[in-house]
Each structure stands twice: as structure tokens, then as C-alpha cells.
Design a protein around this motif. Structure first.
Motif, PDB file in Angstrom:
ATOM      1  N   VAL A 102      37.482  42.382  38.314  1.00  7.73           N
ATOM      2  CA  VAL A 102      36.730  42.631  39.553  1.00  7.73           C
ATOM      3  C   VAL A 102      37.692  42.795  40.721  1.00  7.73           C
ATOM      4  O   VAL A 102      37.537  43.696  41.553  1.00  7.73           O
ATOM      5  N   ARG A 103      38.723  41.941  40.791  1.00 15.38           N
ATOM      6  CA  ARG A 103      39.722  42.053  41.870  1.00 15.38           C
ATOM      7  C   ARG A 103      40.473  43.375  41.786  1.00 15.38           C
ATOM      8  O   ARG A 103      40.708  44.025  42.820  1.00 15.38           O
ATOM      9  N   ASN A 104      40.870  43.767  40.570  1.00 15.41           N
ATOM     10  CA  ASN A 104      41.594  45.036  40.409  1.00 15.41           C
ATOM     11  C   ASN A 104      40.733  46.211  40.828  1.00 15.41           C
ATOM     12  O   ASN A 104      41.215  47.149  41.479  1.00 15.41           O
ATOM     13  N   MET A 145      36.270  34.279  31.659  1.00 15.01           N
ATOM     14  CA  MET A 145      35.930  34.228  33.089  1.00 15.01           C
ATOM     15  C   MET A 145      37.108  34.682  33.949  1.00 15.01           C
ATOM     16  O   MET A 145      36.929  35.454  34.897  1.00 15.01           O
ATOM     17  N   LEU A 146      38.320  34.228  33.598  1.00 13.60           N
ATOM     18  CA  LEU A 146      39.503  34.636  34.366  1.00 13.60           C
ATOM     19  C   LEU A 146      39.744  36.135  34.240  1.00 13.60           C
ATOM     20  O   LEU A 146      40.073  36.805  35.229  1.00 13.60           O
ATOM     21  N   ASN A 147      39.576  36.682  33.030  1.00 18.68           N
ATOM     22  CA  ASN A 147      39.766  38.117  32.841  1.00 18.68           C
ATOM     23  C   ASN A 147      38.721  38.919  33.599  1.00 18.68           C
ATOM     24  O   ASN A 147      39.026  39.976  34.158  1.00 18.68           O
ATOM     25  N   LYS A 148      37.489  38.436  33.622  1.00 20.63           N
ATOM     26  CA  LYS A 148      36.428  39.125  34.368  1.00 20.63           C
ATOM     27  C   LYS A 148      36.744  39.118  35.861  1.00 20.63           C
ATOM     28  O   LYS A 148      36.616  40.140  36.542  1.00 20.63           O
ATOM     29  N   THR A 149      37.177  37.964  36.367  1.00 16.34           N
ATOM     30  CA  THR A 149      37.533  37.854  37.784  1.00 16.34           C
ATOM     31  C   THR A 149      38.690  38.782  38.116  1.00 16.34           C
ATOM     32  O   THR A 149      38.690  39.459  39.154  1.00 16.34           O
ATOM     33  N   LYS A 150      39.680  38.828  37.233  1.00 11.57           N
ATOM     34  CA  LYS A 150      40.832  39.697  37.444  1.00 11.57           C
ATOM     35  C   LYS A 150      40.412  41.166  37.472  1.00 11.57           C
ATOM     36  O   LYS A 150      40.882  41.942  38.307  1.00 11.57           O
ATOM     37  N   ARG A 154      36.899  30.067  29.403  1.00 10.79           N
ATOM     38  CA  ARG A 154      37.733  30.081  30.613  1.00 10.79           C
ATOM     39  C   ARG A 154      38.521  31.378  30.692  1.00 10.79           C
ATOM     40  O   ARG A 154      38.594  32.017  31.747  1.00 10.79           O
TER      41      ARG A 154
END
Length: 107
Positions: A89-91, A82-87, A79
């Protein structure tokens, strides 16, 4: 042994370490190998508090052990990944949009 570094000569005497051949041995790519154990443990330097450019440090690093109660399950680690990857990508997207806005002249 006399050595020179950047024009400064100094005497280097490497310490002699006595070893004993261990019983564990083998062959790797046609060459024999064997583990060697120390006869006596090495003598450690005494701890010293040092200062470099106003920052204090010690020559004996502090070993931090992780308490066993902080073991994290695989599900929680997945989890977090996944959250770090999403973060990330957003950055990256925000950075690209901001750069584009500067190039176009909107900001």
C-alpha cells in the motif's frame, strides 16, 4: 508415427508403459474409474550439464527440501502477510504521488 513441425519431418515413437490395474476404483458422475500402477519404474535420463547462451543448467532439477526447523507459526505468517500488505500500500501510494508530481510539473 511420422510427424511434421514447421516443415521438418521426424519419426515419433512414444514409449509404451505397462500398467496394472489397482484395487482402488469407484464411480464418478456415472462413469467407472480405476487407478493404474506402473509395472516397473520409468528409466530416468542420465544427468547432463548443458549450456544455453552461456548459462549452464542441468536436465535433472535439484530437489530442495525444506528443513523442518523452519516451520513458522500461524501468528508469524499472519504478521508477515500484514507487513507485506502495508508495504504494498505504501509503495502504491508513493508511486501515485510521484506520478502526480511529474504530471503537475513539480519534479
Amino acid at each position: 508415427m511420422k510427424l511434421t513441425y514447421r516443415g521438418v519431418s521426424y519419426e515419433y515413437n512414444p514409449s509404451v508403459t505397462e500398467t496394472v490395474e489397482a484395487k482402488v476404483a469407484g464411480k464418478y458422475r456415472g462413469l467407472d474409474w480405476r487407478f493404474h500402477n506402473l509395472k516397473k519404474p520409468p528409466v530416468l535420463q542420465p544427468p547432463a550439464n548443458l549450456t544455453y547462451r552461456g548459462v549452464t543448467y542441468t536436465n535433472r532439477p535439484v530437489v530442495t527440501t525444506k528443513p523442518e526447523s523452519t516451520d513458522v507459526s500461524v501468528k508469524t505468517q499472519a504478521r508477515w502477510l500484514m507487513l507485506n500488505k502495508t508495504k504494498a500500500v505504501r509503495n502504491r501510494a508513493a508511486s501515485m504521488l510521484n506520478r502526480t508530481a511529474h504530471e503537475v510539473g513539480l519534479v
